[in-house]
Design an enzyme around this catalytic site. Structure first.
Site, PDB file in Angstrom:
ATOM      1  N   ARG A  68     -23.473  -2.548  -3.797  1.00  0.00           N
ATOM      2  CA  ARG A  68     -24.858  -2.313  -4.223  1.00  0.00           C
ATOM      3  C   ARG A  68     -25.007  -0.948  -4.889  1.00  0.00           C
ATOM      4  NH1 ARG A  68     -28.217  -6.279  -3.345  1.00  0.00           N
ATOM      5  NH2 ARG A  68     -28.162  -7.514  -1.428  1.00  0.00           N
ATOM      6  N   LYS A  79       0.815  -1.219   0.000  1.00  0.00           N
ATOM      7  CA  LYS A  79       0.000   0.000   0.000  1.00  0.00           C
ATOM      8  C   LYS A  79       0.847   1.267   0.000  1.00  0.00           C
ATOM      9  CE  LYS A  79      -3.853  -1.905   2.746  1.00  0.00           C
ATOM     10  NZ  LYS A  79      -4.946  -1.974   1.781  1.00  0.00           N
ATOM     11  N   GLY A 112     -10.726  -2.702   8.786  1.00  0.00           N
ATOM     12  CA  GLY A 112     -10.343  -2.867  10.182  1.00  0.00           C
ATOM     13  C   GLY A 112     -11.508  -2.976  11.141  1.00  0.00           C
TER      14      GLY A 112
END
Lengths: 293, 187
Positions: free
Chosen positions: A166, A82, A154
């Protein structure tokens, strides 16, 4: 004979090879080996899993290169790592280390208040988080080869990942009903070229691989995200913050493959020990998903 | 008409399904032994070989599939699929050992070394566009292996009896010629 490296095609290609798989957060070589053995299709090398980042606070940055190298040496599956949103130098460093995929991630503290990394400039592919269609398309337009839902990292709570999947689906459905003029307006609102919006409308889905991430903690969570149409799942804190990481990792891999088979999901869900405790979204001080522009 | 399955454990199986549909054959995803029983040929897609290996063993599919390959079922492995079919992998015994090749995983380097290149393929008048993603290298091919294409002096497309392997990804192109080549192996 001409050989082309670092093309968008080979970036998309690696994302396609990860489909149907589970990408697991790991913080050292030992965990990476456990993940690989459990059947992970890639690992995400981190210094702290999101649950700990959340707990400990402070500025969260790219991992120490020594940590990333240690993990790269430990496994043969792809290694991701990351960088902070907009931190193109952290990305240059990871590319120099030879990581296989970079996650420009809201889990780390953002480094640029205006823009994300220009990902076209890199040979290494990028994955980025999104909470809605506009965000996903902006990232793709910047060169992301893969999208993941942000969810709420997390927390061990899947509700936000479901919300984002959605929402993106609904927005794609809405595109299908629009005429050319409305599409142009939508593209303007999303701040992306109309061509990209037309492509999404034609495909009926995002034009890149789309994984679920953020809050996935159980085999059923993973299978649910797959049934909702995701191409694979990231599991962050959910594995190594649980009572029996090895067993849980294996079970989530199985459930992701056999996502349409409740008998198998039931079987692999037995006796996994305690899942990570998790958090209600309403009780959070800060929502990581709100980072990114 | 024969039905061609695509192993759907992990990886780019949908791309193979699309390619097979384009060739006009019936196809289905294969995850379980009862699904394997319904197909006359199978493709092992690209993906992660360690992940696929693990899932094959746990789904109970390994044994019946090894048996079908022995009986002569046509099988086509791309990239990770080729690794699963190889006799040796990184100097260790391979999973199915169905084709006499030794492969080395990720042998071109990491993802930044993934590449595209035009390939000459035996019997194809025009080159084939090869997409190599963290591809393995076929370090050695036995004398009974028919090498159909080479890149930098090493086999990248090879066939032995009922087994076809490619270290690249024809399913990531619009070119169905290699899939048709495989379909010709079904009698």
């Amino acid at each position: 004979m001409e050989v082309v490296k670092g093309s968008y095609k080979v970036k998309l290609g690696l994302a396609q090879m990860l489909k149907g798989g589970v990408i697991m957060d790991v913080t050292n070589a030992e965990q990476a080996k456990i993940a690989e053995k459990a059947g992970a299709c890639a690992v995400m090398a981190l210094e702290r899993v999101p649950a700990d980042i959340r707990k400990e606070g402070g500025v969260a940055r790219m991992a120490d290169p020594i940590k990333v190298k240690e993990i790269m040496r430990a496994v043969s599956i792809p290694v991701m790592a990351k960088v902070r949103i907009g931190h193109f130098v952290e990305a240059q460093v990871l590319e120099a280390l030879g990581v296989d995929f970079i996650d420009e991630s809201e889990v780390l503290t953002p480094a640029d208040p205006f823009q994300h990394i220009d990902k076209h400039k890199f040979k290494v592919p990028f994955v980025c988080g999104a909470t809605n269609l506009g965000e996903a398309l902006r990232r793709i337009n910047e060169g992301a080869a893969m999208i993941r839902t942000k969810g709420e990292a997390g927390t061990g709570n899947v509700i936000e990942a479901v919300r984002h999947v959605r929402l993106i689906k609904q927005e794609i459905e809405a595109l299908k009903k629009m005429n050319a003029k409305q599409l142009a307006k939508e593209a303007k609102e999303y701040r992306v070229p109309v061509k990209l919006v037309q492509q999404v409308r034609m495909l009926g889905r995002l034009p890149v691989v789309n994984f679920a991430a953020g809050g996935i903690a159980t085999p059923s969570d993973a299978a649910m995200m797959m049934q909702l149409g995701c191409d694979g799942v990231f599991v962050g804190s959910g594995i190594f913050k649980s009572a029996e990481p090895e067993k849980r990792a294996r079970a989530i891999v199985e459930a992701t493959t056999h996502y349409n088979n409740p008998e198998i999901i039931a079987e692999v869900s037995e006796n996994l020990g305690e899942a990570m405790k998790g958090q209600d979204i309403a009780e959070l001080k800060e929502r990581l998903q709100e980072r990114g522009w | 008409m024969p039905k061609v399955g695509v192993l759907a454990m992990q990886g780019a199986f949908i791309e193979h399904i699309k390619m097979l549909k384009k060739c006009g054959v019936k196809t289905m995803e294969v995850r379980l032994p009862k699904e394997l029983a319904k197909v006359q040929a199978l493709i092992l897609p690209g993906g992660e070989s360690t992940s696929n290996r693990k899932l094959l063993e746990e789904s109970g599919l390994f044994k019946p599939l090894a048996e079908r390959i022995k009986q002569g079922m046509p099988i086509f492995g791309t990239c990770a699929g080729a690794i699963l079919l190889a006799k040796t992998v990184d100097s260790k015994p391979g999973l199915f050992q169905a084709i006499d090749i030794s492969v080395k995983k990720n042998a071109y380097g990491r993802q930044i070394d993934s590449f595209e290149a035009e390939l000459k393929v035996k019997g194809f008048p025009k080159p084939f566009h090869g997409v190599f993603i963290r591809a393995p290298i076929i370090e050695q091919a036995g004398k009974n292996v028919d090498v159909l294409s080479e890149f930098e002096g090493r086999a990248v497309l090879a066939k032995q009896n009922n087994v076809l392997v490619a270290t690249f990804h024809p399913e990531l192109t619009d070119d169905a010629r290699i899939h048709r080549l495989f379909l010709e192996m079904i009698k």
